[in-house]
Design an enzyme around this catalytic site. Structure first.
Site, PDB file in Angstrom:
ATOM      1  N   GLU A 155     -62.502  29.148  90.466  1.00 29.25           N
ATOM      2  CA  GLU A 155     -61.351  29.772  91.093  1.00 29.25           C
ATOM      3  C   GLU A 155     -60.370  30.097  89.965  1.00 29.25           C
ATOM      4  O   GLU A 155     -60.021  29.211  89.185  1.00 29.25           O
ATOM      5  CB  GLU A 155     -60.704  28.798  92.086  1.00 29.25           C
ATOM      6  CG  GLU A 155     -59.539  29.418  92.795  1.00 29.25           C
ATOM      7  CD  GLU A 155     -58.871  28.482  93.800  1.00 29.25           C
ATOM      8  OE1 GLU A 155     -59.389  27.394  94.070  1.00 29.25           O
ATOM      9  OE2 GLU A 155     -57.803  28.876  94.300  1.00 29.25           O
TER      10      GLU A 155
ATOM     11  N   ARG B 155     -69.156  15.095  89.861  1.00 29.92           N
ATOM     12  CA  ARG B 155     -68.099  15.621  89.028  1.00 29.92           C
ATOM     13  C   ARG B 155     -67.994  14.808  87.754  1.00 29.92           C
ATOM     14  O   ARG B 155     -68.173  13.588  87.786  1.00 29.92           O
ATOM     15  CB  ARG B 155     -66.805  15.358  89.782  1.00 29.92           C
ATOM     16  CG  ARG B 155     -65.923  16.475  89.925  1.00 29.92           C
ATOM     17  CD  ARG B 155     -64.839  16.144  90.923  1.00 29.92           C
ATOM     18  NE  ARG B 155     -64.654  17.361  91.635  1.00 29.92           N
ATOM     19  CZ  ARG B 155     -63.920  18.373  91.177  1.00 29.92           C
ATOM     20  NH1 ARG B 155     -63.229  18.283  90.100  1.00 29.92           N
ATOM     21  NH2 ARG B 155     -63.881  19.500  91.822  1.00 29.92           N
TER      22      ARG B 155
ATOM     23  N   LYS C  16     -56.560  20.831  87.927  1.00 26.50           N
ATOM     24  CA  LYS C  16     -55.916  22.047  87.409  1.00 26.50           C
ATOM     25  C   LYS C  16     -54.442  22.084  87.788  1.00 26.50           C
ATOM     26  O   LYS C  16     -53.618  22.565  87.027  1.00 26.50           O
ATOM     27  CB  LYS C  16     -56.630  23.291  87.942  1.00 26.50           C
ATOM     28  CG  LYS C  16     -57.918  23.590  87.170  1.00 26.50           C
ATOM     29  CD  LYS C  16     -58.474  24.947  87.547  1.00 26.50           C
ATOM     30  CE  LYS C  16     -59.391  24.839  88.733  1.00 26.50           C
ATOM     31  NZ  LYS C  16     -60.051  26.099  89.055  1.00 26.50           N
TER      32      LYS C  16
HETATM   33  P1  ATP Z   1     -59.447  22.005  91.032  1.00 27.99           P
HETATM   34  O1  ATP Z   1     -59.651  21.349  92.350  1.00 27.99           O
HETATM   35  O2  ATP Z   1     -58.771  21.149  90.013  1.00 27.99           O
HETATM   36  O3  ATP Z   1     -58.839  23.376  91.128  1.00 27.99           O
HETATM   37  P2  ATP Z   1     -62.116  22.922  91.223  1.00 27.99           P
HETATM   38  O4  ATP Z   1     -63.252  22.010  91.265  1.00 27.99           O
HETATM   39  O5  ATP Z   1     -61.694  23.484  92.526  1.00 27.99           O
HETATM   40  O6  ATP Z   1     -60.907  22.211  90.455  1.00 27.99           O
HETATM   41  P3  ATP Z   1     -63.226  25.418  90.469  1.00 27.99           P
HETATM   42  O7  ATP Z   1     -62.616  26.473  89.662  1.00 27.99           O
HETATM   43  O8  ATP Z   1     -63.411  25.688  91.921  1.00 27.99           O
HETATM   44  O9  ATP Z   1     -62.357  24.101  90.229  1.00 27.99           O
HETATM   45  O10 ATP Z   1     -64.592  24.947  89.838  1.00 27.99           O
HETATM   46  C1  ATP Z   1     -65.626  25.831  89.499  1.00 27.99           C
HETATM   47  C2  ATP Z   1     -66.921  25.078  89.467  1.00 27.99           C
HETATM   48  O11 ATP Z   1     -66.840  24.014  88.516  1.00 27.99           O
HETATM   49  C3  ATP Z   1     -67.221  24.469  90.811  1.00 27.99           C
HETATM   50  O12 ATP Z   1     -68.598  24.652  91.088  1.00 27.99           O
HETATM   51  C4  ATP Z   1     -66.898  23.015  90.620  1.00 27.99           C
HETATM   52  O13 ATP Z   1     -67.703  22.214  91.436  1.00 27.99           O
HETATM   53  C5  ATP Z   1     -67.178  22.795  89.140  1.00 27.99           C
HETATM   54  N1  ATP Z   1     -66.351  21.718  88.613  1.00 27.99           N
HETATM   55  C6  ATP Z   1     -65.007  21.627  88.671  1.00 27.99           C
HETATM   56  N2  ATP Z   1     -64.586  20.466  88.138  1.00 27.99           N
HETATM   57  C7  ATP Z   1     -65.686  19.802  87.724  1.00 27.99           C
HETATM   58  C8  ATP Z   1     -65.924  18.544  87.107  1.00 27.99           C
HETATM   59  N3  ATP Z   1     -64.929  17.715  86.806  1.00 27.99           N
HETATM   60  N4  ATP Z   1     -67.201  18.196  86.822  1.00 27.99           N
HETATM   61  C9  ATP Z   1     -68.200  19.021  87.125  1.00 27.99           C
HETATM   62  N5  ATP Z   1     -68.059  20.216  87.704  1.00 27.99           N
HETATM   63  C10 ATP Z   1     -66.823  20.615  88.022  1.00 27.99           C
HETATM   64 MG    MG Z   2     -62.565  24.850  93.803  1.00 29.50          MG
END
Ligand code: ATP
Ligand code: MG
Length: 555
Positions: A33, A258, A268
């Site tokens: 995102e 994760r 984020k």
């Molecule tokens: P936030 O909730 O902090 O915004 P997010 O997981 O929603 O983080 P995204 O941009 O949606 O962030 O993540 C893109 C991809 O990266 C998704 O498939 C997510 O599952 C993966 N991802 C995000 N954080 C992690 C992590 N700590 N370890 C492994 N994969 C991750």
């Molecule tokens: Mg997300």
């Protein structure tokens, strides 16, 4: 590939290939995102998604999950593209946006309405929450649940046309308000949001929810294996339900754990807070766990990938030691970083029997165990050495310089300490030595041994440089574990950045931003983007845990 450790995601792909489910096709995607910069957790996801595609001769798309116009920006899109490329993610030209599918998703929503599987609901977001029930109690049906198809279609079109204010209506799937899976209790598919989107502008004032957008986006792109993190496990039945109702290509969602790292914040939202409150110098501050911060700090893509590969995948979330990450960075830098000499806390060393004005250019190896890749370092009568490499009264076991002791100057000569100069306060301002002209190159002339090798730079030739010594950004293993009434910023490490004025060997003047070095016996360093030829700036990337032992053993 047989040299990789097995894991359950690979096993699922192998089983799908065996059964011929997708004709052997493997197509993954990385779906960030664009509401912030990528961090080291994303590096894990990138490594898995692009790695599996490469391993099975498949493809991996970069897809922006840009369904929330209020938090998303082009700056983030650009940074994400750069970071994925830098990590080696090969998406070819396949950059996609969920927002490209808004039209198709709208048509599909009308299809569900026509099939009697979706309805326009006038409950407020608060009322929707209140009637949802709990894990132990069923929810209540919305009073709008049984609206007729024609009315629903009309209202939905008018929602799109902008007739209703934010939050006044939603489109909900008509599934089961008593389902044990809360995601099945008539989930919201669309909400009204009069907000400008970074790509579609003001074309839309209704925006799809993640669950309604994600599986269909995967389906449109022909994704075979939709790999995501564990928090989406409970969403999988809904993911499957939508594509089944629409009768479209059904990708398979697979969840993994994760990455969580000690001393590291990966939300984020909170990283944005650090940036906005100027508690760090930006998203690419070298102390940030972002890919851009780590790049600026000097981490290598190979080191990050090796770290991610070694993590493996699991079905339970855990916490990984930050040291593990540093281990892989150090391991890669040890192979790839050029060696150089720099003095961070200088003390003058004067060689009384070395001719004044003389300069000898000594051969120095750029890489260990490679005598053919050399540079020349100037040796002169006055040198800078590290303050801690001299002790007037040596503690037990101290083998570096002290009055009467002989050491090797790396790539230089043997020198023996003969005395010190002091100021009126009794502080040592310089040390005096004699050198053995027969020990050129640091080789013993007669088999006599010295117990230490120290680094140095010629005082006449050395260039001044700013060196930024970074430490952990947080003082606590779990940065969220803050004292009563305070937030995570209470755990920021006040000593996470220390700046010193150093002397560096002249060959380093030619280095440019991003170049990485090992300053012998000190640590790994990377040239910062703030660096200029007249004012070089180096970031400490990672320390050499066992440098001292190693240097001592060298002859
Ligand atoms: P936030 O909730 O902090 O915004 P997010 O997981 O929603 O983080 P995204 O941009 O949606 O962030 O993540 C893109 C991809 O990266 C998704 O498939 C997510 O599952 C993966 N991802 C995000 N954080 C992690 C992590 N700590 N370890 C492994 N994969 C991750
Ligand atoms: Mg997300």
């Amino acid at each position: 590939m047989s040299d990789r450790p097995s894991n359950f995601i690979r096993d699922m792909i192998l089983a799908d290939n065996e059964s011929g489910k997708h004709g052997g096709r493997v197509h993954t995607r990385f779906p960030p995102e664009p509401n912030g910069y990528l961090h080291v957790g994303h590096a894990k996801s990138i490594t898995i998604n692009f790695g599996l595609a490469a391993e099975f001769g498949g493809m991996c798309n970069l897809r922006f999950d840009d369904t929330n116009p209020t938090k998303e920006e082009t700056e983030y899109v650009d940074s994400i593209i750069e970071d994925v490329k830098w990590l080696g993610g090969d998406f070819g030209g396949r950059i996609f946006y969920a927002s490209d599918y808004f039209g198709q998703l709208f048509e599909w929503a009308k299809q569900l309405i026509r099939d009697g599987k979706a309805y326009v609901c006038d409950l407020t977001p608060e009322q929707v929450r209140q009637t949802r029930g709990t894990l132990t109690e069923p929810g209540q049906n919305s009073p709008y649940r049984d609206r007729g198809v024609a009315e629903n279609l009309d209202l939905f079109e008018r929602m799109k046309a902008g007739e209703f204010p934010d939050g006044s209506k939603t489109l909900r799937a008509k599934i089961d308000m008593a389902s044990p899976n809360l995601n099945f209790r008539d989930p919201v598919m669309y909400r009204i949001l009069h907000a400008e989107h970074h790509r579609t502008g003001n074309q839309w004032c209704i925006y799809p929810m993640y669950d309604w957008a994600h599986g269909q986006s995967d389906s449109i792109e022909g994704i075979t294996h939709s790999i995501c993190t564990l928090e989406f496990e409970d969403h999988r039945p809904l993911y499957d339900w939508y594509v089944q109702q629409l009768g479209i290509f059904a990708p398979r969602q697979i969840e993994f754990d994760r990455l969580n790292l000690t001393y590291t914040m990966m939300s984020k939202r909170k990283l944005l807070q650090l940036v906005q409150q100027k508690l760090v110098a930006g998203w690419d501050d070298p102390r940030m766990p972002t890919i851009s911060g780590m790049r600026r700090r000097g981490y290598t893509p190979e080191g990050l990938r090796n770290f991610a590969l070694n993590l493996g995948v699991s079905k339970t979330n855990g916490i990984t030691e930050f040291e593990k990450l540093e281990f892989h960075i150090r391991e890669d830098l040890n192979r790839t970083a050029r060696r150089a000499m720099a003095v961070l806390r200088p003390l003058k060393l004067i060689i009384d029997n070395y001719p004044e004005g003389e300069v000898e250019w000594m051969d120095a190896c750029n890489y260990p165990d490679n005598d053919s890749d050399l540079r020349q370092v100037p040796f002169t009568r006055e040198l800078w050495i590290e303050r801690e490499d001299f002790e007037e009264v040596p503690p037990k076991g101290y083998f570096r310089l002290y009055p009467g002791n002989e050491v090797r100057l790396r790539w230089g000569f043997f020198v023996k300490c003969t005395g010190v100069d002091k100021d009126e306060l009794g502080q040592v301002t310089a040390i005096h030595c004699t050198y053995d002209p027969l020990s050129r190159g640091g080789n013993s002339p007669d088999g006599r041994k010295v117990k230490s090798t120290i680094h140095w730079v010629s005082a006449n030739h050395a260039l001044p440089a700013e060196v930024r010594l970074y430490d952990k950004l947080f003082t606590r293993e779990d940065p969220n574990d803050a004292p009563e009434g305070q937030d995570f910023t209470a755990n920021l490490n006040p000593n996470s950045l220390q700046v010193v004025q150093a002397w560096i060997e002249p060959a380093l003047a030619a280095a440019s931003a991003g170049d990485r070095f090992q300053f012998e016996r000190l640590a790994y360093f990377c040239v910062d983007k703030d660096s200029t030829p007249s004012r070089p700036v180096f970031n400490r990337t990672v320390e050499l845990r066992d440098s001292w032992g190693k240097t001592q053993k060298k002859t």
